[in-house]
Motif scaffolding. Structure first.
Motif, mmCIF file in Angstrom:
data_model
loop_
_atom_site.group_PDB
_atom_site.id
_atom_site.type_symbol
_atom_site.label_atom_id
_atom_site.label_comp_id
_atom_site.label_asym_id
_atom_site.label_seq_id
_atom_site.Cartn_x
_atom_site.Cartn_y
_atom_site.Cartn_z
ATOM 1 N N GLU A 39 -8.062 38.002 -56.229
ATOM 2 C CA GLU A 39 -7.822 38.909 -57.344
ATOM 3 C C GLU A 39 -6.325 39.069 -57.597
ATOM 4 O O GLU A 39 -5.537 39.146 -56.661
ATOM 5 N N ILE A 40 -5.972 39.091 -58.873
ATOM 6 C CA ILE A 40 -4.584 39.271 -59.289
ATOM 7 C C ILE A 40 -4.554 40.433 -60.265
ATOM 8 O O ILE A 40 -5.255 40.416 -61.286
ATOM 9 N N ALA A 41 -3.782 41.454 -59.957
ATOM 10 C CA ALA A 41 -3.738 42.655 -60.787
ATOM 11 C C ALA A 41 -2.641 42.550 -61.839
ATOM 12 O O ALA A 41 -1.531 42.089 -61.556
ATOM 13 N N LEU A 42 -2.959 42.974 -63.064
ATOM 14 C CA LEU A 42 -1.987 43.027 -64.143
ATOM 15 C C LEU A 42 -1.657 44.478 -64.441
ATOM 16 O O LEU A 42 -2.554 45.264 -64.779
ATOM 17 N N ARG A 87 -7.560 46.954 -51.239
ATOM 18 C CA ARG A 87 -8.356 45.824 -51.712
ATOM 19 C C ARG A 87 -7.898 44.532 -51.042
ATOM 20 O O ARG A 87 -6.832 43.998 -51.344
ATOM 21 N N LYS A 88 -8.691 44.022 -50.117
ATOM 22 C CA LYS A 88 -8.293 42.838 -49.344
ATOM 23 C C LYS A 88 -8.273 41.574 -50.185
ATOM 24 O O LYS A 88 -7.568 40.614 -49.853
ATOM 25 N N GLU A 89 -9.013 41.543 -51.298
ATOM 26 C CA GLU A 89 -9.028 40.348 -52.156
ATOM 27 C C GLU A 89 -7.777 40.238 -53.028
ATOM 28 O O GLU A 89 -7.512 39.176 -53.603
ATOM 29 N N LEU A 90 -7.016 41.318 -53.131
ATOM 30 C CA LEU A 90 -5.807 41.312 -53.950
ATOM 31 C C LEU A 90 -4.748 40.409 -53.325
ATOM 32 O O LEU A 90 -4.389 40.578 -52.163
ATOM 33 N N ARG A 91 -4.237 39.468 -54.104
ATOM 34 C CA ARG A 91 -3.223 38.536 -53.605
ATOM 35 C C ARG A 91 -1.822 38.917 -54.042
ATOM 36 O O ARG A 91 -0.876 38.807 -53.290
ATOM 37 N N PHE A 92 -1.666 39.318 -55.281
ATOM 38 C CA PHE A 92 -0.357 39.775 -55.760
ATOM 39 C C PHE A 92 -0.529 40.475 -57.094
ATOM 40 O O PHE A 92 -1.626 40.506 -57.671
ATOM 41 N N VAL A 93 0.567 41.049 -57.571
ATOM 42 C CA VAL A 93 0.568 41.797 -58.828
ATOM 43 C C VAL A 93 1.414 41.060 -59.857
ATOM 44 O O VAL A 93 2.481 40.525 -59.539
ATOM 45 N N ILE A 94 0.920 41.012 -61.086
ATOM 46 C CA ILE A 94 1.725 40.574 -62.220
ATOM 47 C C ILE A 94 2.123 41.823 -62.987
ATOM 48 O O ILE A 94 1.269 42.534 -63.516
ATOM 49 N N GLN A 95 3.415 42.119 -63.008
ATOM 50 C CA GLN A 95 3.904 43.311 -63.712
ATOM 51 C C GLN A 95 4.550 42.897 -65.021
ATOM 52 O O GLN A 95 5.495 42.106 -65.048
ATOM 53 N N LEU A 96 4.042 43.431 -66.124
ATOM 54 C CA LEU A 96 4.555 43.107 -67.442
ATOM 55 C C LEU A 96 5.593 44.131 -67.885
ATOM 56 O O LEU A 96 5.380 45.346 -67.760
#
Length: 219
Positions: A25-28, A103-112
């Motif tokens: 998972e990648i969070a925006l 959240r263990k599935e989170l790999r990194f964050v994309i910050q806009l």
């Protein structure tokens, strides 16, 4: 990356609704009106899959989009919009904090961030929060088509300095109108997923400054 499938999965309000298939998972994250929905649609080659609202602050859930059956792009509520009720903001805060920390599935964050303006206090706070938690971050400067290419370097320098961008965090200039940065962002995503953070540092990812230099090359 060639996108062969992209679909909306769920609007989640808590861990019980998060997918359980174990995909990365990648969070925006970003301010309201920074262009998260437009970026998502461009990245997934699907017009209107992520709904673009004329009412900032409308997104109040974690919206999961599955791409190529291999990863999720998770769209966060936009922050920094004054007209959102205080109680809703408090709910967002708890949901986001719980997700980012647990959240263990989170790999990194994309910050806009909007390339036209210096990062806001909320932008700076979000970046610092990710660093304190230890989450790798890719900063995407959106709306690159709204200013002349000759001014990109000046504006990205302000963003780097305002955020105190760490050396292992990448910044990419993006435009949902022209597609600028789309391939670079997919390349960064795949490198981080395949090789981990260490390989990502060593990869020759086109940076914002390299994009500026390329733009100046004679055609």
């Amino acid at each position: 990356m060639k996108v062969t499938s992209a679909e909306f999965i769920i609007s989640a309000v808590g861990p019980k609704q998060y997918p359980e298939d174990g995909l990365h998972e990648i969070a925006l994250v970003g301010r309201s009106n920074v262009g998260k929905s437009s970026l998502l649609n461009k990245m997934m080659n699907r017009k209107g899959l992520a709904r673009i609202s004329s009412r900032p602050g409308k997104t109040q859930t974690l919206n999961y989009f599955r791409v190529n059956q291999m990863l999720y792009l998770v769209d966060f509520p936009g922050y920094g919009y004054a007209k959102v009720a205080k109680t809703i903001k408090e709910q967002w805060g708890k949901m986001i904090e719980g997700y980012l920390k647990n959240r263990k599935e989170l790999r990194f964050v994309i910050q806009l961030v909007d390339i036209r303006h210096a990062p806001s206090k909320d932008d700076i706070a979000m970046y610092e929060w990710c660093k304190q938690i230890g989450i790798p971050t890719v900063v995407v400067a959106t709306k690159g088509d709204k200013i002349a290419r000759g001014r990109w370097l000046q504006h990205t320098k302000v963003i780097r300095q305002s955020l105190n961008l760490r050396g292992d965090d990448t910044m990419i200039i993006f435009s949902s109108e022209t597609g600028q940065g789309k391939d670079e962002l997919w390349g960064e995503i795949l490198r981080r997923l395949r090789g981990g953070e260490e390989n990502s540092k060593q990869a020759a990812t086109p940076s914002a400054e390299q994009a500026v230099a390329k733009a100046k090359e004679p055609s």
